[in-house]
Write an enzyme that holds these catalytic residues in place. Structure first.
Site, short mmCIF file in Angstrom:
data_model
loop_
_atom_site.label_atom_id
_atom_site.label_comp_id
_atom_site.label_asym_id
_atom_site.label_seq_id
_atom_site.Cartn_x
_atom_site.Cartn_y
_atom_site.Cartn_z
N SER A 129 1.16 -1.10 0.13
CA SER A 129 0.19 0.21 0.00
C SER A 129 0.89 1.14 -0.06
O SER A 129 0.30 2.27 -0.21
CB SER A 129 -0.93 0.00 1.38
N ASN A 139 -3.84 6.54 -1.04
CA ASN A 139 -3.14 6.89 0.13
C ASN A 139 -2.39 8.21 0.31
O ASN A 139 -2.41 8.78 1.23
CB ASN A 139 -2.31 5.65 0.65
#
Length: 678
Positions: A442, A513
């Site tokens: 991520s 993100n």
């Protein structure tokens, strides 16, 4: 207008003048339909749009269909009618949204009039009528079937039935909001229309949308048998007497869920609860008036634009590369993400080898997958056969086996670069030179990982979001040296498993993100300055986020959030200053929901917020502050070329974070509100 509007007073009343030309113009040979009348007097209308995999309703197809109904009305040989599709996976996909998007409101109104009139003509046809549904039957595609006496469907996995119009900021207005509650009752109709959900054939039968489910090859036989019997008598639903009460309950539920931010859903509740009573014509009038009001709302245009952005991303092929068809994949890691990825792949027909370091780890992973399959079966999202097939496609091993015949490996280990390098180094010795090595990180650098193996051009990031089976987005992270064939294969594979791919460049935090972290950390700073957790979350719920930032941090896990925040603070120290607030909470064992304590306390399935105080900032100021940060970072990503264009950024934020779809995405929001220069 007698042939079209016979015995239809409200439609006759002042219809748009353009309809007279449409209906009474010189008929042309149908290009989108075939009409066959067999020796039993059954008329078979087959919808088959040339050079297209889909059938849609537009002015041309409605005119042609109306002409065929007129032929059938006057042909004394015809004793019954069956409506079917020649497409492999689509019955009728609904209205031509692309055409509607380019229309002026007055033209949309005319199209609504036309569709209502044609489908009403079908409903009034005094002959037995069957809709034989195979494939996707959505929106206007389902509304035409509501004008038939029977609706039957194939049990094929492509058969999905529903009315998703409220997801586009409008509502079913070709009779769907009027006829459906009369057929299945107000309560079920409201649930289907306000949610916009699509049902498979077995779930649709249980809901009363269709009467029979059979194999596709038996649809014709069943249709013929039905039209030779007695037409079913309309069933009056006793609950419809209490439609006003049901409507009030539904409105409260909608307001709790949407905070009144989606007017199409509230309007649908109003129309359905009133249209169920009296003449059909009254309901059709309510539908027309509602759509005329809703299409003037800018939210509807944004929702329709998002629909096309997603459609385009779900079908777009990579130019310059050749996609390798993948039927097998290996998933490294049986944790939450690894098991979720393995389940998703297997549920879409991919054979999966799931590996981990021990049998115990694999057993826990398989237990998670069994739980996902059981839940989907219990909720009637899949059949028991489909669930069993999903499990049968998954095999496991904890030993190192040759992987030279496996063309895609997806690593889903813990977020630790050294561990991932070790795994990739081991994999490099066991795979062929054309194997794609993908990592489900991520935030970690794809470049650093890729350059630790012999063929960096075959390394790519596939960032799935948690929970994998629900989240529709996959970020595909590329490097300058990424092979065009590898990228084309990755994009095609993500599309094959039913996810929406967005291609992004390797950069700290990638796209979602990267944009999300400043928003979350600013929320933490607001809380540290004295603004209560609940006020911050309530403010962003009122903005339209599906979950407030503090609750989202608890769901993500404060340890995971702190790791991603540190990664971005290292990469962008001028804009992502280090904050020790999360680190202190993690050190104290406060990891969020998984530990029972984070910004909220979790006891017996309930979340308990800290006490609130007086003299608090208004929700509007919190919204402005946090929404501005999202849009600013999105604009920076656009200028840096992290994603292909603004549309991909908006789409990724809506699908990956639940950014309010009616606002169009953070860049569209910035453009429309002028909060920053676009």
């Amino acid at each position: 207008m007698k042939t079209l509007f016979h015995n239809c007073p409200s439609i006759i009343h002042d219809p748009p003048h353009v309809l007279e030309d449409i209906i009474h113009g010189h008929p042309v040979p149908p290009k989108h339909f075939r009409l066959d009348i067999d020796h039993d007097g059954v008329a078979w209308i087959t919808f088959d749009t040339p050079k297209s995999s889909a059938n849609v309703w537009n002015e041309e197809t409605l005119r042609e269909f109306n002409h065929l109904l007129e032929v059938i009305e006057h042909d004394t040989r015809v004793k019954a009618l069956v409506l079917r599709s020649a497409k492999e996976r689509i019955f009728v996909a609904g209205a031509d949204i692309k055409a509607i998007r380019s229309m002026q409101p007055v033209r949309v109104n005319e199209l609504i009039w036309l569709g209502q009139a044609v489908f009403d003509r079908l409903a009034r046809l005094n002959k037995p009528k069957v809709a034989a549904i195979h494939g996707a039957c959505m929106g206007g595609g389902f509304e035409v079937t509501l004008a038939c006496d029977w609706r039957i469907a194939s049990d094929h996995e492509s058969t999905k039935i529903g009315l998703p119009e409220t997801q586009l900021g409008i509502l079913p207005a070709w009779g769907g909001s009027t006829r459906l509650p009369r057929i299945i009752g107000v309560r079920k109709a409201l649930d289907l229309i306000t949610s916009g959900k699509l049902l498979n054939a077995s779930a649709a039968k249980r809901a009363g949308l269709i009467s029979h489910v059979v194999a596709a090859e038996r649809l014709e036989v069943l249709a013929r048998r039905l039209v030779q019997g007695r037409r079913p008598e309309p069933i009056y639903r006793f609950e419809n007497l209490f439609s006003a009460i049901i409507g009030r309950m539904a409105k409260r539920k909608v307001l709790e869920k949407t905070r009144g931010l989606y007017p199409s859903i509230l309007k649908a509740v109003e129309v359905v609860t009133h249209a169920v009573h009296g003449e059909i014509e009254k309901g059709l009038l309510l539908e027309r008036n509602a759509v005329a009001e809703l299409i003037e709302n800018r939210d509807s245009a944004r929702l329709i634009d998002l629909f096309f952005k997603r459609e385009e991303a779900s079908k777009r092929a990579v130019t310059g590369g050749t996609a390798l068809p993948l039927t097998d994949a290996t998933v490294i890691g049986a944790g939450v993400m690894g098991a979720g990825i393995a389940h998703t792949l297997a549920s879409r027909g991919v054979r999966v080898l799931m590996t981990d370091v021990s049998n115990d780890s694999l057993a826990r992973g398989l237990e998670r997958i069994h739980g996902l399959v059981s839940d989907a079966t219990r909720r009637r999202l899949v059949t028991q056969v489909q669930g069993r097939d999903t499990l049968d496609r998954i095999s496991t091993t904890h030993v190192k086996v040759p992987l030279s015949r496996h063309h895609l490996i997806i690593e889903a280990a813990t977020e630790n670069m050294e561990l991932k390098k070790k795994i990739f180094g081991d994999l490099a010795a066991r795979v062929s030179d054309d194997t794609i090595l993908a990592t489900n990180t991520s935030a970690l650098s794809i470049a650093e990982l890729a350059h630790s193996v012999p063929h960096p051009e075959r390394v790519i990031g596939l960032h799935f979001f948690n929970p994998v089976h629900r989240m529709p987005l996959v970020e595909i992270i590329t490097l300058p040296e990424t092979s065009a064939d590898v990228l084309a294969t990755a994009v095609s594979f993500v599309q094959k498993i039913g996810k929406t791919p967005v291609v992004v460049k390797d950069s700290p935090g990638f796209l979602v993100n990267r944009i999300l972290v400043p928003y979350l950390m600013e929320a933490v700073r607001l809380n540290q300055s004295g603004v209560p957790v609940k006020d911050i979350d309530d403010a962003m719920l009122e903005f339209g986020m599906p979950m407030g930032p503090m609750r989202l941090l608890d769901e993500i896990g404060l340890d995971v959030a702190a790791h991603v925040a540190r990664t971005l603070a290292t990469a962008f120290p001028d804009r992502f200053p280090n904050s020790d607030a999360l680190d202190k909470m993690v050190s104290a064992g406060q990891l969020g929901k998984k530990s029972g304590q984070g910004f909220y306390r979790y006891e017996k399935g309930k979340e308990i917020a800290p006490a609130r105080h007086a003299d608090l900032p208004k929700h509007e100021s919190i919204q402005t502050r946090l929404a501005l940060l999202i849009s600013q970072e999105a604009m920076r990503c656009l200028k840096e070329g992290i994603a292909r264009n603004a549309d991909d950024i908006d789409l990724a934020m809506v699908l990956g974070t639940g950014y309010p779809p009616f606002r169009g995405g953070p860049i569209t929001f910035a453009r429309d509100t002028g909060i920053i220069d676009y």
